[in-house]
Design a protein around this motif. Sequence first.
Motif, short mmCIF file in Angstrom:
data_model
loop_
_atom_site.label_atom_id
_atom_site.label_comp_id
_atom_site.label_asym_id
_atom_site.label_seq_id
_atom_site.Cartn_x
_atom_site.Cartn_y
_atom_site.Cartn_z
N PHE A 60 2.18 -3.52 1.87
CA PHE A 60 1.91 -2.08 1.77
C PHE A 60 0.72 -1.79 0.86
CE2 PHE A 60 6.77 -1.03 2.25
CZ PHE A 60 6.78 -1.64 3.49
N TYR A 63 -2.67 -0.68 2.04
CA TYR A 63 -2.59 -0.30 3.46
C TYR A 63 -2.93 1.18 3.58
CZ TYR A 63 -0.59 0.46 8.12
OH TYR A 63 -0.40 0.80 9.44
N TYR A 66 -2.46 2.96 0.40
CA TYR A 66 -1.17 3.07 -0.29
C TYR A 66 -1.24 2.28 -1.60
CZ TYR A 66 3.77 3.36 -1.28
OH TYR A 66 4.97 3.62 -1.89
N ASP A 98 11.82 0.11 0.40
CA ASP A 98 11.16 -0.42 1.60
C ASP A 98 10.13 -1.44 1.12
OD1 ASP A 98 10.17 -0.83 4.12
OD2 ASP A 98 9.72 1.27 4.54
N ASP A 109 9.15 -6.96 7.00
CA ASP A 109 9.31 -5.53 6.69
C ASP A 109 10.80 -5.20 6.74
OD1 ASP A 109 9.01 -2.79 6.40
OD2 ASP A 109 8.00 -2.48 8.32
N HIS A 172 8.72 -0.14 14.93
CA HIS A 172 7.46 -0.69 15.44
C HIS A 172 7.56 -2.18 15.71
CE1 HIS A 172 7.03 -2.24 11.31
NE2 HIS A 172 7.62 -1.11 10.99
N MET A 178 1.19 -5.22 10.50
CA MET A 178 2.47 -4.66 10.10
C MET A 178 2.99 -3.68 11.14
SD MET A 178 3.53 -2.88 6.53
CE MET A 178 2.33 -1.56 6.59
N HIS A 179 2.07 -2.97 11.77
CA HIS A 179 2.48 -2.04 12.82
C HIS A 179 1.81 -2.43 14.14
CE1 HIS A 179 3.23 1.10 9.45
NE2 HIS A 179 4.32 0.42 9.73
N GLU A 205 14.17 1.15 12.47
CA GLU A 205 14.35 1.79 11.16
C GLU A 205 14.74 3.25 11.26
OE1 GLU A 205 10.76 1.86 8.73
OE2 GLU A 205 9.63 0.93 10.33
N TRP A 222 1.26 10.98 0.98
CA TRP A 222 2.21 9.94 1.37
C TRP A 222 3.66 10.41 1.40
CZ3 TRP A 222 1.16 5.55 3.72
CH2 TRP A 222 -0.11 5.01 3.58
N1 MF3 Z 1 8.20 0.03 6.32
C1 MF3 Z 1 7.31 1.13 6.45
C2 MF3 Z 1 6.84 1.21 7.85
O1 MF3 Z 1 7.29 0.47 8.65
C3 MF3 Z 1 6.33 1.09 5.39
C4 MF3 Z 1 4.93 1.46 5.54
S1 MF3 Z 1 4.42 1.99 4.03
C5 MF3 Z 1 2.79 1.84 3.92
O2 MF3 Z 1 6.06 2.03 8.23
F1 MF3 Z 1 2.46 2.15 2.78
F2 MF3 Z 1 2.47 0.60 4.10
F3 MF3 Z 1 2.23 2.57 4.85
#
Ligand code: MF3
Length: 265
Positions: A60, A63, A66, A98, A109, A172, A178-179, A205, A222
């Motif tokens: 995070f 990101y 953040y 998280d 995640d 996701h 991550m996404h 989630e 945020w």
């Molecule tokens: N677990 C969250 C998600 O899946 C966390 C993202 S937080 C961030 O979106 F800061 F990384 F954006």
Amino acid sequence: MFRRVKYKSEAEFAKLKESANVVAVTLAEVAKCIKPGVPLTYLDQVGEQCIRDHHAVPSFKGYEGYPAALCLSVNDVVVHGIPKPGQYLRDGDIISVDCGALLDGYHGDFCYTFEVGEVAPATRQLLQRTKESLMKAIEVAKAGNTIGDIGHCVEQYVSQFHYGVVRELCGHGIGKDMHEKPDIPNYGVKGSGMKIAPGMCICIEPMINLGSHKIVIENDGWTIRTRDGKPSAHFEHQLIITENGTEVISSYKPLAEVIGTEELY
Ligand code: MF3
Ligand code: CO
């Protein structure tokens, strides 16, 4: 963000499991520190240190700007709570922790909402039922079903309690990013959307509000809160879809030893 699903090999699944294990262990380390009076920034430090001790980096931090390693969302904060100096846990709070970690090119995640001291019964129930909605969603997250089945399952389960399902945020796909695709909403129509297939790694989630589903975003860009100020719960699991079935890779096991409950995964 990739627009197409990136299906993973067995070797990639193995790496994803390692990353998921780092976040599971980290969540447990943070959980050990959760009690009234603890500064949120301290929890963030503990989390970041644990991630780095495992030769991983916090997913995070940095990101889209953040600023912290963890998202720490207290009471009416739904998600993306930034730990700020001067914030302390109080008896009766709930806090969702998280955590994301990047290890050897792959992300883990994971999120769990904890009780701090003595929590109001209605809020405890919200946590329990949100967790149940996640467990039920995992049951339908198998090859041959669709992404819509997952959201439908969450929505249908919590609607009987008249909770609000947050619609602006979703689960996701996850991997080198991550996404990744697909988005996994916590609402939906049975049989709609993309087919769930072997090779997918996804995060489910549910973000569920005790009151209305409506949310507001704070000036920090945020922090997302419920509009009515009522509490919100957030649980997340990461799973892989294989030829032989679905496997939850973000185990609650390290955590279960800390909070003393018998969790399914
Ligand atoms: N677990 C969250 C998600 O899946 C966390 C993202 S937080 C961030 O979106 F800061 F990384 F954006
Ligand atoms: Co996530």
